[in-house]
Design a protein around this motif. Structure first.
Motif, PDB file in Angstrom:
ATOM      1  N   SER A   9       0.846  -1.177   0.000  1.00 29.32           N
ATOM      2  CA  SER A   9       0.000   0.000   0.000  1.00 29.32           C
ATOM      3  C   SER A   9       0.884   1.230   0.000  1.00 29.32           C
ATOM      4  N   THR A  10       0.481   2.233  -0.744  1.00 26.62           N
ATOM      5  CA  THR A  10       1.251   3.469  -0.775  1.00 26.62           C
ATOM      6  C   THR A  10       0.676   4.501   0.178  1.00 26.62           C
ATOM      7  N   SER A  11      -0.326   4.112   0.935  1.00 27.42           N
ATOM      8  CA  SER A  11      -0.932   5.066   1.855  1.00 27.42           C
ATOM      9  C   SER A  11      -0.080   5.226   3.105  1.00 27.42           C
ATOM     10  N   PHE A  12      -0.240   6.370   3.755  1.00 27.09           N
ATOM     11  CA  PHE A  12       0.461   6.645   5.002  1.00 27.09           C
ATOM     12  C   PHE A  12      -0.377   7.616   5.806  1.00 27.09           C
ATOM     13  N   SER A  13      -0.106   7.675   7.080  1.00 30.62           N
ATOM     14  CA  SER A  13      -0.759   8.638   7.951  1.00 30.62           C
ATOM     15  C   SER A  13       0.171   9.830   8.098  1.00 30.62           C
ATOM     16  N   ILE A  14      -0.392  11.006   8.098  1.00 32.23           N
ATOM     17  CA  ILE A  14       0.441  12.202   8.231  1.00 32.23           C
ATOM     18  C   ILE A  14       1.179  12.208   9.569  1.00 32.23           C
ATOM     19  N   GLN A  15       0.609  11.532  10.563  1.00 28.32           N
ATOM     20  CA  GLN A  15       1.256  11.452  11.875  1.00 28.32           C
ATOM     21  C   GLN A  15       2.564  10.660  11.805  1.00 28.32           C
ATOM     22  N   GLU A  16       2.680   9.766  10.822  1.00 26.12           N
ATOM     23  CA  GLU A  16       3.902   8.974  10.646  1.00 26.12           C
ATOM     24  C   GLU A  16       5.078   9.812  10.170  1.00 26.12           C
ATOM     25  N   LEU A  17       4.823  11.024   9.722  1.00 28.47           N
ATOM     26  CA  LEU A  17       5.885  11.860   9.175  1.00 28.47           C
ATOM     27  C   LEU A  17       6.720  12.551  10.262  1.00 28.47           C
ATOM     28  N   GLY A  25       7.995   5.573   1.958  1.00 30.31           N
ATOM     29  CA  GLY A  25       8.012   4.276   1.292  1.00 30.31           C
ATOM     30  C   GLY A  25       8.881   4.322   0.056  1.00 30.31           C
ATOM     31  N   ALA A  26       8.304   3.954  -1.081  1.00 33.77           N
ATOM     32  CA  ALA A  26       9.060   3.946  -2.326  1.00 33.77           C
ATOM     33  C   ALA A  26       8.867   5.234  -3.125  1.00 33.77           C
ATOM     34  N   GLY A  27       8.135   6.193  -2.549  1.00 31.61           N
ATOM     35  CA  GLY A  27       7.858   7.426  -3.275  1.00 31.61           C
ATOM     36  C   GLY A  27       8.138   8.656  -2.434  1.00 31.61           C
ATOM     37  N   HIS A  28       7.581   9.766  -2.871  1.00 32.98           N
ATOM     38  CA  HIS A  28       7.749  11.046  -2.193  1.00 32.98           C
ATOM     39  C   HIS A  28       6.381  11.686  -1.997  1.00 32.98           C
ATOM     40  N   THR A  29       6.300  12.582  -1.037  1.00 32.47           N
ATOM     41  CA  THR A  29       5.081  13.338  -0.821  1.00 32.47           C
ATOM     42  C   THR A  29       5.432  14.789  -0.528  1.00 32.47           C
ATOM     43  N   ASN A  30       4.631  15.693  -1.045  1.00 33.56           N
ATOM     44  CA  ASN A  30       4.765  17.120  -0.744  1.00 33.56           C
ATOM     45  C   ASN A  30       3.712  17.467   0.291  1.00 33.56           C
ATOM     46  N   GLN A  31       4.110  18.172   1.331  1.00 31.31           N
ATOM     47  CA  GLN A  31       3.183  18.523   2.397  1.00 31.31           C
ATOM     48  C   GLN A  31       3.339  19.993   2.770  1.00 31.31           C
ATOM     49  N   ILE A  32       2.264  20.573   3.260  1.00 28.43           N
ATOM     50  CA  ILE A  32       2.291  21.954   3.752  1.00 28.43           C
ATOM     51  C   ILE A  32       3.102  21.973   5.037  1.00 28.43           C
ATOM     52  N   ALA A  33       3.953  22.999   5.169  1.00 29.56           N
ATOM     53  CA  ALA A  33       4.823  23.066   6.335  1.00 29.56           C
ATOM     54  C   ALA A  33       4.895  24.491   6.871  1.00 29.56           C
ATOM     55  N   ALA A  34       5.164  24.574   8.163  1.00 25.03           N
ATOM     56  CA  ALA A  34       5.392  25.854   8.837  1.00 25.03           C
ATOM     57  C   ALA A  34       6.657  25.709   9.670  1.00 25.03           C
ATOM     58  N   SER A  35       7.242  26.829  10.019  1.00 25.37           N
ATOM     59  CA  SER A  35       8.479  26.803  10.791  1.00 25.37           C
ATOM     60  C   SER A  35       8.173  26.595  12.275  1.00 25.37           C
ATOM     61  N   PHE A  36       8.746  25.566  12.863  1.00 27.81           N
ATOM     62  CA  PHE A  36       8.563  25.286  14.282  1.00 27.81           C
ATOM     63  C   PHE A  36       9.253  26.354  15.125  1.00 27.81           C
ATOM     64  N   ASP A  37      10.411  26.831  14.673  1.00 27.11           N
ATOM     65  CA  ASP A  37      11.212  27.818  15.401  1.00 27.11           C
ATOM     66  C   ASP A  37      10.840  29.254  15.030  1.00 27.11           C
ATOM     67  N   GLN A  38       9.849  29.422  14.186  1.00 25.36           N
ATOM     68  CA  GLN A  38       9.384  30.718  13.713  1.00 25.36           C
ATOM     69  C   GLN A  38      10.517  31.546  13.101  1.00 25.36           C
ATOM     70  N   GLN A  39      11.258  30.887  12.213  1.00 24.01           N
ATOM     71  CA  GLN A  39      12.312  31.562  11.454  1.00 24.01           C
ATOM     72  C   GLN A  39      12.138  31.215   9.983  1.00 24.01           C
ATOM     73  N   ASP A  40      12.625  32.076   9.098  1.00 22.37           N
ATOM     74  CA  ASP A  40      12.543  31.822   7.664  1.00 22.37           C
ATOM     75  C   ASP A  40      13.408  30.612   7.297  1.00 22.37           C
ATOM     76  N   ILE A  41      12.881  29.771   6.425  1.00 20.97           N
ATOM     77  CA  ILE A  41      13.634  28.618   5.945  1.00 20.97           C
ATOM     78  C   ILE A  41      13.644  28.681   4.421  1.00 20.97           C
ATOM     79  N   ALA A  42      14.824  28.704   3.847  1.00 18.32           N
ATOM     80  CA  ALA A  42      14.983  28.871   2.409  1.00 18.32           C
ATOM     81  C   ALA A  42      14.679  27.589   1.629  1.00 18.32           C
ATOM     82  N   GLU A  43      14.441  27.769   0.331  1.00 17.32           N
ATOM     83  CA  GLU A  43      14.218  26.640  -0.569  1.00 17.32           C
ATOM     84  C   GLU A  43      15.459  25.743  -0.594  1.00 17.32           C
ATOM     85  N   ASN A  44      15.256  24.441  -0.729  1.00 13.36           N
ATOM     86  CA  ASN A  44      16.289  23.397  -0.769  1.00 13.36           C
ATOM     87  C   ASN A  44      16.960  23.140   0.582  1.00 13.36           C
TER      88      ASN A  44
END
Length: 172
Positions: A101-109, A133-152
Motif C-alpha cells: 500500500s502506498t498510503s500513510f498517515s500524516i502522523q507517521e511523518l 516508502g518507495a515514493g515522495h510526498t509534498n506537504q504543507i509546512a510551517a516553521s517550528f522555530d518561527q524563522q525563515d527557511i529557504a528553498e532546498n
C-alpha cells in the motif's frame, strides 16, 4: 474412470496455462462480474490445484494399486483437498496479505527529514518534500522555530498539527 482422471489432469494443466498467459486479459474483460462468487478458498490457483491433483493422483492410484474405483476416487479427492488447503495457506493467503500500500498517515511523518520545495516564512506556510516508502510526498509546512527557511534547505518534522508539518532547520 481413467478417462475422467486424464481429463481432470489435462483440464487443470490447460487452465493453469491459460490463466498464466491470458489471466490479466480475462480478468479485465469480466471486471467485477463474478465478485459475488468471491470466496477466499475458491481462488483459481486453489481450484486448479484440486482438479489437477485429483486427476494425477487418480491416474497413479488406478495404475499402481489394486483398489476399486470408489476407493481410488475417495483417496484422490482427499489428496486433492489436502494439497489445495496447503497451497491456499502456504501461498495464496500470504501473497494476498503481502500486497503493498502506498498510503500513510500524516502522523507517521513526525521525525522524518525532508527538503523545502517552497520557502517557509517565519509566520506562514511553505512546502516540504519527504520520502515515504518507495515514493515522495509534498506537504504543507510551517516553521517550528518561527524563522525563515529557504528553498532546498534540509529540515526535520518536529510536530504535526492540523495537517501541517512543523519543521525545524537541520544545522550541521
Amino acid at each position: 474412470m481413467i478417462a475422467f482422471y486424464w481429463s481432470c489432469l489435462a483440464g487443470g494443466a490447460i487452465f493453469a496455462l491459460i490463466s498464466v498467459l491470458l489471466g490479466d486479459i480475462i480478468s479485465n474483460a469480466v471486471d467485477g462480474i463474478l465478485d459475488f462468487l468471491s470466496v477466499d478458498i475458491l481462488q483459481p490457483m486453489v481450484l486448479a490445484t484440486a482438479i489437477t491433483t485429483l486427476g494425477g493422483s487418480g491416474i497413479l492410484l488406478l495404475k499402481y494399486s489394486s483398489f476399486n474405483n470408489v476407493f481410488v476416487f475417495l483417496v484422490s479427492a482427499l489428496i486433492a483437498v489436502l494439497l489445495s488447503v496447503i497451497v491456499f495457506f502456504a501461498y495464496v493467503k500470504p501473497m494476498k496479505n503481502s500486497e503493498n500500500s502506498t498510503s500513510f498517515s500524516i502522523q507517521e511523518l513526525q521525525g522524518r527529514m525532508g527538503q523545502v520545495t517552497v520557502p517557509i516564512p517565519s509566520h506562514g506556510f511553505g512546502e516540504v518534500l519527504l520520502r515515504v516508502g518507495a515514493g515522495h510526498t509534498n506537504q504543507i509546512a510551517a516553521s517550528f522555530d518561527q524563522q525563515d527557511i529557504a528553498e532546498n534547505a534540509r529540515v526535520v518534522v518536529v510536530e504535526v498539527r492540523d495537517d501541517v508539518l512543523y519543521v525545524s532547520l537541520i544545522t550541521i
